[in-house]
Design a protein around this motif. Structure first.
Motif: not given
Length: 407
Positions: A384-407
Motif C-alpha cells: 500500500p502507498a499513496t503516489v503522485r502520478i502525472d496525467a496530462p490531458l492525453a492520459r487516463l491513469p489505470y493500474l493492473r495488479s500483477i502480484a499479490a501482497p508479499k507475505g
C-alpha cells in the motif's frame, strides 16, 4: 444481462445532435461520420420525436421516409439501433382516443371525475399515461414494439420517462409501482436503457445515470460520475452507464455555470467513461474538439473496445452472482480505510482506474492498494502507498495488479 454490445462498444445517442428534430438524413450522416472519424460502431439511439405522436410509435413519414432502409443501412455499417420512447400518449391523437375507449390509460379519479383518461404535465408537455399496471396495456405496447422490430428491424429501446413524479401528477396512488412496472416491462428487451428505476436491483437493465450538466463539480457535474456509479454498484444495479459524454444537459442549462464549452472537461469525461461498464456519446466529438483532443477521445473509445472481453466477462459474472462490475476499493481490499475513496474505482478485482476529475490538473494522487501494480505507462508501484502520478490531458491513469501482497 443486457445485450453484450452495450458493454462491448461505445453507445451513440443522437439527442444533442438532433434535439427534437431527428431525421433519417441526420441519423445516417452521424453514423457515417462516426466511422469516418475512426470511432468503432456500436449501439445507435434515435431519440425524441422520431414518431408521429407520443404513444403512436410509428416513424414520422416526413422525417423518416424509409425507416426500414435506414435501419438496414445502419446494420450494414455495424450498428444496432435503439428507439427512444415514453409510457405517455399525446392526448389529442387517434391513439389516445383508441386507448381511452379501451380503458388502457390512467383514469382521472379525482372529485367529480367521470372516468375519462387523466392528462398531466411532464417535462415535454401534457400527456395521458398508459396504465402499466394493466396487462392489456402492456400487451398493446408490446405489439407496437414487436412491429417495429419485425417490420423495420429495430433492435431495442430506450425506455425513458418512468419518473414517479409524472405518475403522481396523473393521480396514481402508488407512483413508484408504475416506475417499477416500466422497469419490468423493459426486461423483455435485452437492448434497453433506463434512467430511473425503483426496486430494480438484479434486473438485466442498462441503467444510465441521471442527466448531468456540462460542469466539473457538484451533484450534476463530472466529479459525481464515479460516486454515483459506486452507489449503483453497491445497491445491486451493476449494469451502469454514465450520462452522455460531456453531459446530456449541457446546452439547456444557462445560468448553472455551464455556458460555453470546455474541451478539457469533454476529454476527461470520455476518459472516465472509457473504463465504466458502458460509455455513451451524444455530442459529436469532431464538431466540438480540436484535432489533438479528438484523437484523445477517439483513443478512449478504442480503449473501451480493447477491454471489452474483460468487461463482458465481469458483466456475465454480475448477472450470475450479483457482484458489481465496477467496485469501490473497499470491496476488493476491505478494512484498510478505503471506504471514503470515491475518485478511483476497481474494474473487477485486478484493474484500478484513477481518472483526473479536477479542472486544470496534470496529475493526481493515487491510492495504491497492497501488491505490485503495473501502470498504463509501464511503471510499477508497490502498495500500500499513496503516489503522485502525472496525467496530462492525453492520459487516463489505470493500474493492473500483477502480484499479490508479499507475505
Amino acid at each position: 444481462m443486457p445485450d453484450p454490445l452495450l458493454f462491448g462498444a461505445p453507445q451513440y445517442n443522437l439527442w444533442i445532435e438532433t434535439v427534437f428534430e431527428p431525421t433519417q438524413a441526420k441519423v445516417l450522416a452521424y453514423a457515417e461520420r462516426l466511422l469516418a472519424e475512426g470511432f468503432p460502431p456500436g449501439v445507435l439511439m434515435i431519440d425524441d420525436r422520431w414518431s408521429n405522436d407520443y404513444g403512436d410509435w410509428t416513424f414520422h413519414p416526413g422525417r423518416f421516409p424509409d425507416p426500414a432502409g435506414m435501419v438496414a443501412r445502419l446494420h450494414r455499417l455495424g450498428f444496432k439501433v435503439m428507439l427512444w420512447l415514453v409510457p405517455y400518449v399525446t392526448p389529442d391523437s387517434p391513439t389516445a382516443r383508441q386507448l381511452g375507449d379501451e380503458g388502457l390509460l390512467v383514469r382521472d379519479t379525482g372529485p367529480g371525475a367521470d372516468g375519462r383518461a387523466k392528462v398531466a404535465s411532464w417535462w415535454n408537455g401534457w400527456s395521458a399515461g398508459l396504465d402499466l399496471l394493466d396487462p392489456r396495456a402492456r400487451a398493446w405496447l408490446t405489439g407496437r414494439l414487436e412491429a417495429l422490430r419485425d417490420d423495420i428491424g429495430i433492435d431495442g429501446f430506450k425506455f425513458d420517462g418512468g419518473d414517479a413524479p409524472w405518475w403522481r401528477a396523473l393521480g396514481c396512488v402508488d407512483p413508484e409501482a408504475y416506475t417499477h412496472a416500466w422497469n419490468r416491462f423493459g426486461v423483455d428487451w435485452p437492448l434497453n436503457e433506463f434512467r430511473d428505476a425503483w426496486r430494480a436491483a438484479g434486473l438485466p437493465l442498462a441503467q444510465r445515470q441521471q442527466d448531468k450538466y456540462h460542469l466539473w463539480e457538484g451533484r450534476f457535474g463530472l466529479d459525481s460520475l464515479i460516486p454515483n456509479a459506486l452507489a449503483q454498484a453497491l445497491t445491486g444495479h451493476a449494469f451502469t452507464c454514465p450520462d452522455m459524454i460531456g453531459g446530456g444537459e449541457f446546452r439547456f442549462v444557462p445560468g448553472e455555470g455551464g455556458e460555453g464549452f470546455d474541451e478539457e472537461l469533454f476529454v476527461r469525461y470520455a476518459q472516465i467513461a472509457a473504463l465504466f461498464p458502458m460509455m455513451q456519446f451524444s455530442m459529436a466529438p469532431w464538431r466540438v474538439l480540436s484535432p489533438g483532443n479528438l484523437a484523445v477521445v477517439r483513443a478512449a473509445a478504442h480503449l473501451h473496445t480493447e477491454l471489452a472481453p474483460e468487461i463482458l466477462a465481469l458483466a456475465e459474472h454480475a448477472a450470475a452472482t450479483g457482484e458489481p462490475i465496477q467496485r469501490p476499493l473497499e470491496w476488493a481490499f476491505p478494512h484498510r480505510g478505503y471506504a471514503a475513496v470515491t475518485d478511483q474505482f476497481m474494474l473487477g478485482d485486478t484493474l484500478m482506474v484513477a481518472p483526473v476529475v479536477a479542472k486544470g490538473s496534470d496529475g493526481r494522487e493515487v491510492l495504491v492498494p497492497p501488491g505490485t501494480w503495473l501502470a498504463d505507462d509501464g511503471q510499477t508501484y508497490e502498495g500500500p502507498a499513496t503516489v503522485r502520478i502525472d496525467a496530462p490531458l492525453a492520459r487516463l491513469p489505470y493500474l493492473r495488479s500483477i502480484a499479490a501482497p508479499k507475505g
